[in-house]
Structure formats: C-alpha cells, structure tokens
Design an enzyme around this catalytic site. Structure first.
Site, short mmCIF file in Angstrom:
data_model
loop_
_atom_site.label_atom_id
_atom_site.label_comp_id
_atom_site.label_asym_id
_atom_site.label_seq_id
_atom_site.Cartn_x
_atom_site.Cartn_y
_atom_site.Cartn_z
CG ASP A 1 24.18 49.93 34.09
OD1 ASP A 1 23.45 48.85 33.50
OD2 ASP A 1 25.35 48.81 34.94
CD1 TRP A 2 25.57 46.57 37.32
CD2 TRP A 2 25.84 46.98 39.36
NE1 TRP A 2 25.37 46.06 37.72
CE2 TRP A 2 25.90 45.61 39.13
CE3 TRP A 2 26.58 47.53 41.07
CZ2 TRP A 2 25.52 44.66 40.01
CZ3 TRP A 2 25.82 46.84 41.86
CH2 TRP A 2 25.62 45.30 41.90
CG ASP B 1 17.45 50.88 29.25
OD1 ASP B 1 17.81 49.87 29.11
OD2 ASP B 1 18.41 51.95 29.88
CG HIS C 1 21.53 50.68 28.93
ND1 HIS C 1 20.55 49.98 30.60
CD2 HIS C 1 22.67 49.76 30.15
CE1 HIS C 1 21.33 50.73 31.34
NE2 HIS C 1 22.44 50.02 31.02
CD1 TRP D 1 21.90 43.01 32.44
CD2 TRP D 1 22.89 42.82 30.18
NE1 TRP D 1 23.57 42.77 32.50
CE2 TRP D 1 23.80 43.33 31.23
CE3 TRP D 1 22.66 43.03 28.91
CZ2 TRP D 1 24.83 44.28 30.67
CZ3 TRP D 1 23.74 43.32 28.05
CH2 TRP D 1 24.96 43.45 28.59
#
Length: 489
Positions: A311-312, A438, A467, A352
């Site tokens: 993710d980030w 995901d 995810h 999202w």
C-alpha cells in the site's frame, strides 16, 4: 514467627527456625507477599517465596534478576538455594515452598529436582506458568519424583500487587517519554493505554523526535534483532505499512524474520500508530513523509536492507532505494504500486478514494474484519487503537487524495525516478507476493508493477488474501527468509 527481611543486596536469606507452633498456609503466603512488596520497592517484579520445613520458615527469596544481573534469580530459585545451603543438601525432602506467582518452567524444574513435598502459589501466570496455566510439569507422572502443587492461595492479593507494580512502571515510562519527547501544540498523541494488551504485538516502542523533518514531532518504530544494538544481523527487514494500518500489520511476519536471526525495523508513518498525529490535514504531503523515512534510515544507519512494502508503504518506500542504493539488498513487495502520474489510477483505487472522501470517519476495524474473516474482533479493534477520535485521523482522511495522479502531482517526479531505478539499475533480489482478492491494488496492478522491476520473478499468489496481505504473512515471511536469508554484508 515472622521471617527476617532480606536486605536489597541479598534477596536470599536462610533461617534457623525457633521451636514453636507450625505456621498456617495463610501465614506462610503472607510472609511471601511481604517479600514480594520488598522486591517491588527495589524495582523488581514483585514475587516472593518462602521455604518451610516442619512448619517453620527456613529460607526466603524475592525476585532479583535486575539487581543481580542474573536471569535465574527468581524468588523461588533464591529461596531454594538458601534452603539447600542451610540444610547442607540440595535435596529438600519434606520441605514446602510458598510463592506469590505460579512458577515458570525453570523454577518448576528446580522444585522437582529438589524433591519438594509441596508447592503452593498465589496468582496464576497465563503467559509463563508451568503449574497448569501454560504447561503443568508437576502433572508429568514419568518424572521420578512427584511434588504436590496447589494454586490460588491469596491470589487476589498477589494479583493486585503485580497489577499495581506494572501500572506504576507504565506510568513512569509514559512520563519519561513525555519528558524526552514533549508534545507539540499542533499535534495529538494517542494515549499509551490504547495500546495495552494488543494481541500478537509484544514489542517495546522506540521513539525519535530530532530528525530534521520531524521538527520535534515524535515518530515511533519497532527495532528488534539478535543483539542489544541490533548491529550483528546479516539482514535488516525494513517494514513499511500503508493507510489506514500501522506497524501492527507486520505482527505475523516479524517473528519469522527474528527467528532467522535478522533485524526488523518497522516505523509508524507520521499520523499513524504510536507516532504523533498532526492536527492539520495540510501538514501531510508525499514529500514530507518520504523525507522522514529517508532520515530515519540514515539515523539508524540501516544496511543490508530488505525493503518490505505494501500500500502506501510501497508508494513511499519504493522511492527510497535509489537515494542510497548501497543500503538495499532485497525487495519484498506486496499489493502496492508506483504512482508516476503517467498512467491513470486504477478504478479500484479511485472507488476507494471516493469512499474515503464521502466517509472520512469510516470504521477501520470493520474494514479489516470484512476483508479478513479469520481475524478476531480484538485484532480488528487493534487497528483502531491509534485513533480514539476524529481529531487523531487527519492522516487517514488525506492519504487517499495524496496519491500522485498527474505528472505534476507531489511525488510523481520522484516516483518516475524510482521507476527508472527499478527498471534499469536494481541488482538485488525481489520477492513479490499478491493477495489476489484485493479490489484496489490486486493482480492487474501488481502485474504492471512486476514489469517495472528488473529480474522480478513470478509472484507468490495468495488466493485467500485481499489487500492487507500481511494478515496471511507467515508463508510470505518464510519465503523471504529462504530467498534473502543467506545474504550478508
């Protein structure tokens, strides 16, 4: 009779009993409690023990591992040693031991070896107790001696003493943390009590506030490894989380890395986890968060790094190695992307982002539970622990909109530099793992990222994972150890 009190320098005391009536069990345990209180005053975990023979105390002991620099200096061991010295025999036939806390495996083994007649303990120990809580060594009929054991004697008093001790110690630690890292007026700090007793997260915190980009804000990170300074590990796993997670996300992978003899560093991004939470949304930017990570890597002097991202953690983390490629030896990449502004964001991510904009206070625990039905309610709730109210959630509100969408967006240019590095200059090994369920950063996005990473092999596909693929992280960590474990400086 009342036992004479051991001095702080000598937590073990033998006694020559007077001729008088035998002590009751309650009197013996009360004497052990008095010793436990003395240990607490000395800064030791409050556990006390007494040894009786013919109904009289012949030896006492209290916890002293800290003061004696001795991992074996438990109350029971010190009392057994004193009794054996007094009697001139390591076998304490006919003796009884009273201790305020259920004995551990070490102490239980010593009691059985000493051939005690009876052991009576107060509070149960659900973490290390070896008299029925975790294991029951006394119930093993294959041993050549059987010691009778009884639990629960004055358990309430023993438990209260332990709770008061640990509550006081946590309070002191919090006060010290506040003094060493004062809270800025424009930030919030999640109360430490929010993080008490989280399932699967036993590691102590580390903090830094003097990085140039932090300007006094406090950043939290885990730093675990094979020696006190974590300098002896051949590999350092740098684990970066995303939004709205924090370092708790890696709790299932960290033990695998540690068991392999590696160092693990897992920071909480600013605004997440145990790190400070700036009050204003505008404080957060791609450039600022990247700079805090670059400075942390430099401050900790991380080398032989396997970069672990999702993710980030990937959006930011994948831009770190080209700034100091000599520090990085491997990449473990999961459900993330590089946002260069050159291609449209995926439909799943846009959906999202829209959801977050419409529901800025979305239920984080529910989000994790919906995508990970195997998680317990307590585990899901742990992801909400850093965010007791809306004021603490500036980062979760703004991070979706911070993903670089256009060529001129903050972070897009550095992401393009990173893409060139991974495509043409990366020489380390890569492991890609994908949670195929995901809907945001799943298989199509990860296949695109795979094409950007030089010599990236076929990914490890986890069809049951979504995810937050780290919630199925043990096999991924095991595969990483198999791939990266032999690398060293």
């Amino acid at each position: 009779m009342s036992p004479s009190q051991p001095s702080p320098a000598d937590p073990t005391t033998p006694h020559k009993p007077d001729r008088q009536a035998s002590m009751t069990d309650h009197e013996a345990m009360a004497a052990a409690l008095a010793l436990a209180r003395e240990g607490a005053r000395a800064g030791e975990v409050p556990v006390g023990a007494v040894v009786l023979k013919d109904g009289q105390i012949i030896a006492t002991g209290r916890n002293a591992p800290l003061g004696a620099h001795d991992p074996t200096a438990h109350a029971e061991i010190t009392a057994l040693r004193a009794a054996a010295q007094l009697l001139g025999n390591y076998r304490l036939d006919g003796c009884e031991l009273f201790v305020t806390l259920e004995p551990c495996a070490m102490c239980s083994g010593a009691m059985l070896h000493a051939r005690l007649k009876r052991v009576v303990f107060g509070a149960a120990d659900p973490k290390t107790g070896a008299a029925g809580s975790v294991v029951n060594l006394f119930a093993n009929r294959q041993l050549n001696h059987q010691t009778h054991v009884e639990g629960g004697m004055m358990a309430q008093q023993s438990t209260a003493l332990l709770q008061d001790f640990f509550n006081h110690r946590r309070s002191q630690q919090r006060q010290e943390a506040q003094m060493n890292h004062p809270l800025r007026d424009d930030a919030l700090r999640t109360p430490d009590a929010q993080f008490d007793n989280l399932p699967g997260y036993p590691w102590p915190p580390n903090y830094v506030s003097n990085l140039p980009s932090l300007a006094g804000l406090r950043m939290h990170y885990l730093d675990e490894g094979p020696d006190p300074k974590n300098k002896g590990a051949p590999i350092t796993y740098l684990c970066l989380h995303g939004n709205p997670a924090w370092s708790y996300l890696y709790r299932k992978m960290i033990p695998v890395f540690l068991q392999a003899g590696s160092r693990v560093v897992a920071p909480d991004l600013m605004g997440f986890g145990k790190s400070d939470k700036p009050k204003k949304d505008g404080v957060h930017s791609f450039t600022w968060h990247r700079q805090t990570l670059l400075e942390l890597v430099e401050r900790l002097d991380l080398r032989n790094v396997v970069l672990v991202v999702q993710d980030w953690g990937g959006l930011l983390g994948l831009t770190l190695p080209f700034a100091a490629p000599e520090r990085y030896k491997g990449l473990l990449v999961m459900n993330t992307t590089l946002a260069t502004g050159e291609v449209p964001l995926s439909p799943g991510f846009v959906a999202w982002r829209d959801m977050c904009a419409k529901n800025p206070a979305f239920d984080i625990a529910r989000l994790f539970g919906r995508g990970n039905p195997q998680m317990s309610p307590q585990e899901c709730a742990a992801y909400m622990a850093p965010f007791p109210d809306a004021g603490h959630r500036a980062a979760t509100r703004v991070f979706p909109a911070m993903v670089p969408e256009f060529a001129e967006s903050d972070g897009a240019a550095v992401s393009r530099e990173a893409q060139a590095f991974w495509t043409h200059r990366w020489t380390g090994k890569t492991l890609m793992a994908i949670g195929t369920q995901d809907p945001v950063l799943g298989l199509p996005v990860m296949r695109q990222l795979q094409s950007m990473i030089r010599h990236c092999p076929e990914p490890l596909l986890l069809d049951q994972a979504g995810h937050f693929v780290q919630e199925h992280g043990e096999p991924i960590a095991q595969a990483a150890v198999a791939l990266f474990g032999a690398q060293s400086s």
